[in-house]
Write an enzyme that holds these catalytic residues in place. Sequence first.
Site, PDB file in Angstrom:
ATOM      1  N   ASP A  19      48.307  49.524  42.403  1.00  0.00           N
ATOM      2  CA  ASP A  19      47.466  48.989  43.845  1.00  0.00           C
ATOM      3  C   ASP A  19      46.839  49.620  44.341  1.00  0.00           C
ATOM      4  O   ASP A  19      46.214  49.473  44.580  1.00  0.00           O
ATOM      5  CB  ASP A  19      48.979  49.234  44.546  1.00  0.00           C
ATOM      6  CG  ASP A  19      48.426  48.306  45.539  1.00  0.00           C
ATOM      7  OD1 ASP A  19      48.204  47.546  45.774  1.00  0.00           O
ATOM      8  OD2 ASP A  19      48.852  49.122  46.691  1.00  0.00           O
TER       9      ASP A  19
ATOM     10  N   SER B 217      50.410  43.055  46.382  1.00  0.00           N
ATOM     11  CA  SER B 217      49.985  44.771  46.734  1.00  0.00           C
ATOM     12  C   SER B 217      50.812  45.044  47.912  1.00  0.00           C
ATOM     13  O   SER B 217      51.587  46.630  47.337  1.00  0.00           O
ATOM     14  CB  SER B 217      49.266  44.909  47.994  1.00  0.00           C
ATOM     15  OG  SER B 217      48.952  45.986  48.046  1.00  0.00           O
TER      16      SER B 217
ATOM     17  N   LYS C  23      54.622  47.402  46.007  1.00  0.00           N
ATOM     18  CA  LYS C  23      54.675  48.825  46.147  1.00  0.00           C
ATOM     19  C   LYS C  23      56.521  49.132  47.402  1.00  0.00           C
ATOM     20  O   LYS C  23      57.360  50.487  46.775  1.00  0.00           O
ATOM     21  CB  LYS C  23      54.090  49.154  47.202  1.00  0.00           C
ATOM     22  CG  LYS C  23      52.512  50.005  47.214  1.00  0.00           C
ATOM     23  CD  LYS C  23      51.672  50.198  48.235  1.00  0.00           C
ATOM     24  CE  LYS C  23      51.386  49.651  48.808  1.00  0.00           C
ATOM     25  NZ  LYS C  23      50.282  48.538  49.784  1.00  0.00           N
TER      26      LYS C  23
ATOM     27  N   HIS D 181      59.513  46.180  55.905  1.00  0.00           N
ATOM     28  CA  HIS D 181      58.147  46.024  56.014  1.00  0.00           C
ATOM     29  C   HIS D 181      57.505  45.190  57.008  1.00  0.00           C
ATOM     30  O   HIS D 181      57.900  43.556  57.716  1.00  0.00           O
ATOM     31  CB  HIS D 181      57.787  45.994  54.959  1.00  0.00           C
ATOM     32  CG  HIS D 181      55.818  45.110  54.520  1.00  0.00           C
ATOM     33  ND1 HIS D 181      55.260  47.163  54.185  1.00  0.00           N
ATOM     34  CD2 HIS D 181      55.117  44.348  54.599  1.00  0.00           C
ATOM     35  CE1 HIS D 181      54.007  46.328  54.263  1.00  0.00           C
ATOM     36  NE2 HIS D 181      54.214  45.417  54.417  1.00  0.00           N
TER      37      HIS D 181
ATOM     38  N   ARG E  69      39.396  45.445  46.134  1.00  0.00           N
ATOM     39  CA  ARG E  69      39.918  44.068  47.169  1.00  0.00           C
ATOM     40  C   ARG E  69      38.791  44.300  48.552  1.00  0.00           C
ATOM     41  O   ARG E  69      37.756  43.169  48.483  1.00  0.00           O
ATOM     42  CB  ARG E  69      41.363  43.635  47.712  1.00  0.00           C
ATOM     43  CG  ARG E  69      42.190  43.149  46.699  1.00  0.00           C
ATOM     44  CD  ARG E  69      43.377  43.151  47.659  1.00  0.00           C
ATOM     45  NE  ARG E  69      43.930  42.355  48.540  1.00  0.00           N
ATOM     46  CZ  ARG E  69      44.468  43.619  49.190  1.00  0.00           C
ATOM     47  NH1 ARG E  69      45.764  44.480  49.665  1.00  0.00           N
ATOM     48  NH2 ARG E  69      44.355  42.985  51.004  1.00  0.00           N
TER      49      ARG E  69
END
Length: 433
Positions: free
Chosen positions: A160, A182, A186, A81, A167
């Site tokens: 989420d 968050s 995921k 990520h 948010r």
Amino acid sequence: MRAVDLIRKKRDGGRLEADEIGWLVSGIGREVPDYQWSALMMAILWRGMDAEETASLTDAMLRSGTVVDLSDIPGLKVDKHSTGGVGDKTSLILAPIAAAAGVVVPMVSGRGLGHTGGTLDKLESIPGFSVHADLHRYKAILRECGLVMIGQTDEIAPADRTLYALRDASGSVESLPLIAASIMSKKLAEGIDGLVLDVKTGHGALLPPLDEARTLARTMVSIGRLLGKRMRAMITRMDQPLGLAVGNAVEVAECLACLHGDGPLDLMDLSIELAAEMILMGERAPTLNEARTLARRTIADGSALGRLRSLITAQGGDPSVVDDTNRLPQPDLSIVVPAPRGGFVHAVEARTIGHAAMSLGAGRSRLDSIIDPAVGVLLGKKIGDRVEVGETLFTVLTRRNAPSTEPAINKILGAYRIDDEPIKAEQLIVERL
């Protein structure tokens, strides 16, 4: 339990227990309406969360939906990520490299917003490529190809989606625990055994200051390890765009060049480093050096390119783009912009370039904005390069009569700083955690 009591507890600097956090997440939209979650988010922004609180929040969010079980697919499952940036396209390179090396790569990616690009938008510039799949198809593609690249499904971390929107509405986007939870909810719901993080710092990063990037990286690594996952993080610079291409189809073309062994050096090097970390984590090589060697071998022998070709086919795309990038969407016009002066490039501000590309149609200012896959920017010079007056500084890829072309060109010109003295670009990788 009462939400108001837990909001007060956090507001006053108290620590939320795992069962309290679990109750709050399970009650989203029912026992805990949006306005109370918004109040709680503001309390979290001001008071923060410790490592165990953040891990509990992540765990509750990922368990709000389906946690994918990939145990019937042999091998360790490892994903990567990135916190995003401009020209950040490494997923399309490292995923097929790692898969060709024997790592199983389940990848659920996102879309671009604002100045940052999104993997899904790039993939959808490949004619026919579908990023939509239910979990049954997700597993089938993974089993067939050794990798899969889709968008978030309704089954994965549904809490989420609600909290992400809140948010933004509640002014708590900058909260590090909420950002970390968050991202990690995921990723961990994908069914992975390990995760390699690329956390950006600098002008074009989500969190430009190095200390904030470092804190986010450490927070996410801590969450993953507390939840039993293998974790590794790299902090990398996003002061200038990564590679030379900024857009969608043009970035896919650059990724294909890399997999053919002919991409920009910074993009190639970072993709190899991230892929090597995945290969080491997936136990396909005993050392990082041997993992790097294996990663490079998958490019040299064509096996990484073959993996990407099989993935494109499996997800409905046109595999001929692998060998003929002219089959990708093409712009109507390529406007070459010359350097206004000679010297050495000292800055190419990534965020400014990203906003310029967005104004051309390569990105979105809102979630419902329409992307034009053909437009974008090709950089001719980057930090440290010598440039002569009149030499190509950058090229704008656009449509005929596009109203925003001239302002975009002026923005990009403003992103460049050219001085007389030579300068050397800083190392791309700042540190590893």
